[in-house]
Design a protein around this motif. Structure first.
Motif, mmCIF file in Angstrom:
data_model
loop_
_atom_site.group_PDB
_atom_site.id
_atom_site.type_symbol
_atom_site.label_atom_id
_atom_site.label_comp_id
_atom_site.label_asym_id
_atom_site.label_seq_id
_atom_site.Cartn_x
_atom_site.Cartn_y
_atom_site.Cartn_z
ATOM 1 N N THR A 1 48.674 40.016 61.277
ATOM 2 C CA THR A 1 49.201 40.430 62.471
ATOM 3 C C THR A 1 48.580 41.783 62.709
ATOM 4 O O THR A 1 48.859 42.638 62.126
ATOM 5 C CB THR A 1 50.882 40.624 62.359
ATOM 6 N N ILE B 1 59.787 43.860 59.352
ATOM 7 C CA ILE B 1 59.904 42.272 60.083
ATOM 8 C C ILE B 1 61.186 42.254 60.749
ATOM 9 O O ILE B 1 62.064 41.973 59.940
ATOM 10 C CB ILE B 1 59.101 41.426 59.539
ATOM 11 N N THR C 1 61.327 43.189 55.144
ATOM 12 C CA THR C 1 60.260 44.223 54.677
ATOM 13 C C THR C 1 59.122 43.582 53.868
ATOM 14 O O THR C 1 59.111 42.764 52.968
ATOM 15 C CB THR C 1 60.794 45.455 53.862
ATOM 16 N N LEU D 1 54.796 36.342 56.512
ATOM 17 C CA LEU D 1 54.013 36.858 57.826
ATOM 18 C C LEU D 1 52.617 36.576 57.811
ATOM 19 O O LEU D 1 51.704 36.841 56.898
ATOM 20 C CB LEU D 1 54.287 38.223 57.691
ATOM 21 N N VAL E 1 56.634 43.382 64.324
ATOM 22 C CA VAL E 1 56.317 44.036 63.153
ATOM 23 C C VAL E 1 56.139 45.531 63.441
ATOM 24 O O VAL E 1 55.407 45.776 64.541
ATOM 25 C CB VAL E 1 55.114 43.471 62.543
ATOM 26 N N VAL F 1 55.821 47.593 55.852
ATOM 27 C CA VAL F 1 56.153 47.007 57.344
ATOM 28 C C VAL F 1 57.306 46.600 57.387
ATOM 29 O O VAL F 1 58.153 46.157 56.317
ATOM 30 C CB VAL F 1 55.062 46.090 57.860
#
Length: 349
Positions: free
Chosen positions: A122, A105, A158, A119, A87, A103
């Motif tokens: 994280t 991924i 994303t 997700l 990430v 973010v």
């Protein structure tokens, strides 16, 4: 038929001098984005996650379950609904706690698709190892039809606003007495122009060009640094972009200044010969336009360019008409630079 190389004459690289605001050609040193990275798990996949060969995914899933008081031997985990991912995110300058970040991924195992995945929380760390944001949420794959996200094989996604800033990077610009402006490209003339423009606008010698990349600016007495910076960054200065030729080797695109010329030269590449001749007409004779001064012999694969001035655009256009492949045109441009027929920087991306 051979592919045709696209040629774009970029106005941004024109040789004509233009006015530009300081904020467009220089940055305030210390005010920048910071890269964040983290390792996480995407769950909820429909059997398209990492296989049993990705042992790090299985071990990570076992460790994650232990944090919620579920103890299980990694050897007993057979789920293909989980994928290990990297990430990444960018932490903007002056980001505050609670701000949201986008973010990206990307799968690092053998997952076939991240479509429909979520997700798990994280932590995202900076280069110093500290945690600056936490990411979590459902992935958006998007409508890409090529590359890693082709069809059902979407291995990157994303999460828009999927991370919250937890730690701030402190930069006390308010109490600074002076700041440094860093030019995006080293240039003595531009550094001098910025210095002179600021001093003319503010008065005195508040700005000093330290080197071709750095201009140091001191805050006037009684002024707010924030307000002072807001004003000087809007100042217009004389700006002339450096001429260059940019070649995208993947797409076969050439971007060059409209007035970049090629000196007289003869070059042979495979079965193609280019002969660029100097102006051969008599004094007083009307100049021949570049287009009219280019002759192509398809049978002999000979390109003859003559006239007052030969540009990169005219050479590339002639090669296109002759049916040269993108790799051939790129090789010819590189060799024209090596032999000294082109006097600007050549950048391959």
């Amino acid at each position: 038929m051979k592919p045709v190389l696209s040629l774009v004459a970029a106005c941004m690289l024109s040789v004509f001098a233009n006015a530009a605001q300081i904020k467009d050609i220089a940055n305030v040193v210390g005010v920048r984005e910071n890269q964040l990275i983290g390792y996480g798990l995407v769950v909820g996949l429909n059997g398209s996650g990492d296989g049993s060969s990705s042992e790090f995914t299985i071990q990570s899933l076992s460790n994650m379950l232990q944090t919620v008081n579920v103890k299980i031997d990694p050897n007993d985990i057979k789920s293909k609904n989980t994928a290990a991912v990297i990430v990444t995110a960018k932490l903007p300058a002056f980001a505050r706690q609670g701000d949201k970040l986008d973010v990206v991924i990307s799968s690092i195992g053998d997952a076939k698709s991240l479509q429909g995945g979520t997700l798990l929380m994280t932590p995202l760390k900076g280069v110093d190892g500290d945690i600056y944001a936490l990411a979590q949420g459902s992935l958006t794959i998007g409508g890409k039809s090529q590359g890693r996200n082709s069809g059902n094989h979407a291995t990157a996604g994303t999460i828009f606003g999927g991370a919250f800033v937890e730690r701030e990077i402190v930069y006390d610009i308010y109490n600074q007495e002076a700041i440094n402006l860093s030019l995006k490209e080293s240039n003595f003339n531009i550094a001098s122009n910025i210095q002179n423009a600021i001093n003319l606008q503010v008065g005195g010698n508040v700005a000093v060009a330290i080197d071709p990349r750095t201009v140091r600016v001191s805050k006037p007495d009684g002024a707010s640094m924030v307000e002072f910076l807001a004003g000087i960054l809007e100042i217009d200065v004389d700006y002339k972009a450096l001429d260059k030729i940019i070649i995208d080797e993947r797409t076969g695109t050439i971007v060059s200044g409209v007035n970049i010329t090629v000196d007289p030269v003869v070059i042979t590449h495979k079965d193609i010969t280019i002969k660029i001749e100097p102006n051969s007409y008599e004094d007083g004779e009307r100049a021949i336009d570049i287009k009219d001064g280019t002759s192509i012999d398809p049978v002999a694969n000979l390109i003859k360019v003559s006239g007052e001035r030969t540009t990169v655009a005219s050479v590339a256009r002639a090669l296109n008409k002759l049916g040269a492949s993108p790799s051939d045109i790129i090789a010819i441009m590189e060799n024209l630079k090596r032999v000294g027929a082109i006097h600007v920087d050549l950048e391959i991306i």
